[in-house]
Design an enzyme around this catalytic site. Structure first.
Site, mmCIF file in Angstrom:
data_model
loop_
_atom_site.group_PDB
_atom_site.id
_atom_site.type_symbol
_atom_site.label_atom_id
_atom_site.label_comp_id
_atom_site.label_asym_id
_atom_site.label_seq_id
_atom_site.Cartn_x
_atom_site.Cartn_y
_atom_site.Cartn_z
ATOM 1 N N ASP A 1 -38.255 -13.054 -11.590
ATOM 2 C CA ASP A 1 -37.568 -14.712 -11.293
ATOM 3 C C ASP A 1 -38.549 -15.956 -11.945
ATOM 4 O OD1 ASP A 1 -39.227 -14.537 -9.537
ATOM 5 O OD2 ASP A 1 -37.683 -14.727 -7.962
ATOM 6 N N SER A 2 -39.538 -15.940 -11.994
ATOM 7 C CA SER A 2 -40.238 -16.655 -12.889
ATOM 8 C C SER A 2 -39.308 -17.122 -14.385
ATOM 9 C CB SER A 2 -41.938 -16.213 -13.343
ATOM 10 O OG SER A 2 -41.668 -15.545 -14.198
ATOM 11 N N ASP B 1 -36.858 -8.324 -11.186
ATOM 12 C CA ASP B 1 -35.631 -8.976 -9.802
ATOM 13 C C ASP B 1 -35.455 -9.289 -9.132
ATOM 14 O OD1 ASP B 1 -39.241 -9.385 -8.988
ATOM 15 O OD2 ASP B 1 -39.413 -11.246 -10.384
ATOM 16 N N GLU C 1 -49.682 -11.019 -4.769
ATOM 17 C CA GLU C 1 -50.150 -12.152 -5.329
ATOM 18 C C GLU C 1 -51.175 -12.752 -5.229
ATOM 19 O OE1 GLU C 1 -46.625 -14.045 -7.146
ATOM 20 O OE2 GLU C 1 -47.530 -15.601 -7.699
ATOM 21 N N GLU D 1 -38.987 -9.051 -2.582
ATOM 22 C CA GLU D 1 -40.523 -9.979 -2.522
ATOM 23 C C GLU D 1 -40.148 -9.594 -0.935
ATOM 24 O OE1 GLU D 1 -40.859 -13.853 -3.228
ATOM 25 O OE2 GLU D 1 -40.993 -13.625 -5.435
ATOM 26 N N LYS E 1 -37.552 -5.216 -8.174
ATOM 27 C CA LYS E 1 -39.007 -5.291 -7.688
ATOM 28 C C LYS E 1 -38.350 -6.369 -6.597
ATOM 29 C CE LYS E 1 -41.845 -8.980 -8.849
ATOM 30 N NZ LYS E 1 -42.018 -10.171 -8.061
HETATM 31 O O1 KIV Z 1 -41.705 -13.762 -11.062
HETATM 32 C C1 KIV Z 1 -42.260 -12.869 -11.778
HETATM 33 O O2 KIV Z 1 -43.136 -13.349 -13.376
HETATM 34 C C2 KIV Z 1 -43.306 -11.934 -10.916
HETATM 35 C C3 KIV Z 1 -44.254 -12.216 -10.880
HETATM 36 C C4 KIV Z 1 -45.206 -13.546 -10.807
HETATM 37 C C5 KIV Z 1 -45.797 -11.236 -10.246
HETATM 38 O O3 KIV Z 1 -42.631 -11.910 -9.382
#
Ligand code: KIV
Length: 271
Positions: free
Chosen positions: A51-52, A90, A189, A122, A120
């Site tokens: 989600d980055s 994510d 992280e 969090e 993924k």
């Molecule tokens: O969204 C992302 O890029 C991440 C990584 C930093 C692990 O969750």
């Protein structure tokens, strides 16, 4: 998974075997077809549609605004470029917290609409029910502990997490709960290296670190950061393997001046 019965070469089981053999896992983010193709062909084991994307693709300050539809668009593009790596997507903010049925629906949309391999999420104990429900539907889940950027407004900063004993103990408990729930790996992280080592040694599933030192079972970076496309983000953990910001800026300036001075196109570049 690709057609003709050929599951992508890297599976969740393969990652566990890599941990057992002491073979490190290389993970990078990708958000589009062309980059994913390069990242996959270069031998990266796990590709994260993070989600980055909210930051590096859409220009948002935090990861909170990205939607499930946007993540699905990115993930679909990535999957089309990948033959070998395991693809993890994510679940974005607001699509799994507080309601495990909503979480399952979100994960199912990702799996059905993108053909990715896993999701993924969090968090630890507070999102455990969602993790369990998704896994019980046969969808592999990667956990994410330590600095969890979707909680930035709770933390208030992007500083190192779990420096204090109480938070470190909670993180270890959460990691064990996620493993027990059936997660196949956990991202750690921005936590102290000694804590990441302790967690890694306590688990049978692999840990993938970002800013968590060298003892984790693998490493992950945001591809725009490690290639130096972004040049305004320089945390201590980030190693830049290229300076594409300069390469791209120079190439584009060169193109602009060629167009202005009628150097491009030349005789051979026309029909
Ligand atoms: O969204 C992302 O890029 C991440 C990584 C930093 C692990 O969750």
């Amino acid at each position: 998974m690709s057609v003709a019965g050929s599951v992508r070469a890297v599976t969740t089981l393969r990652l566990t075997e890599m941990k057992q053999r002491g073979e490190k896992i290389a993970m990078l983010t990708s958000y589009d077809y062309s980059t994913a193709k390069i990242v996959d062909a270069a031998g990266v084991d796990v590709i994260l549609v993070g989600d980055s994307a909210a930051n590096v693709m859409a220009g948002y300050e935090t990861t909170l605004p990205i939607t499930l539809d946007m993540m699905i668009y990115h993930a679909r593009s990535v999957v089309r470029g990948v033959n070998r790596a395991l693809v993890v997507v994510d679940l974005p903010f607001g699509t799994y917290q507080g309601n495990s049925k909503v979480a399952l629906d979100s994960a199912i949309r990702i799996m059905k609409e993108t053909e990715a391999d896993s999701v993924k999420i969090e968090g630890g104990e507070e999102i455990l029910e969602s993790v369990q429900r998704i896994i019980s539907a046969g969808i592999p889940v990667m956990g994410h502990l330590g600095l969890t950027p979707q909680s930035i407004h709770k933390f208030g900063t992007y500083n190192v997490r779990a420096k204090e004993e109480a938070e470190a103990e909670k993180l270890i408990r959460d990691a064990l709960l996620l493993q027990e729930a059936g997660c196949f790996a956990i991202v750690l992280e921005k936590i102290p290296a000694a804590l990441a080592k302790r967690v890694t040694e306590s688990l049978t599933i692999p840990t993938i670190g970002i800013g968590a030192g060298g003892a984790t079972d693998g490493q992950v970076l945001v591809v725009h950061d490690m290639l130096g496309i972004t040049n305004d983000f320089s945390p201590r953990f980030l190693r830049r393997y290229a300076d594409l910001h300069t390469v791209m800026s120079e190439a584009i300036s060169h193109y602009v001046s060629d167009v202005k001075e009628q150097e491009f196109p030349n005789e051979k570049e026309q029909y």
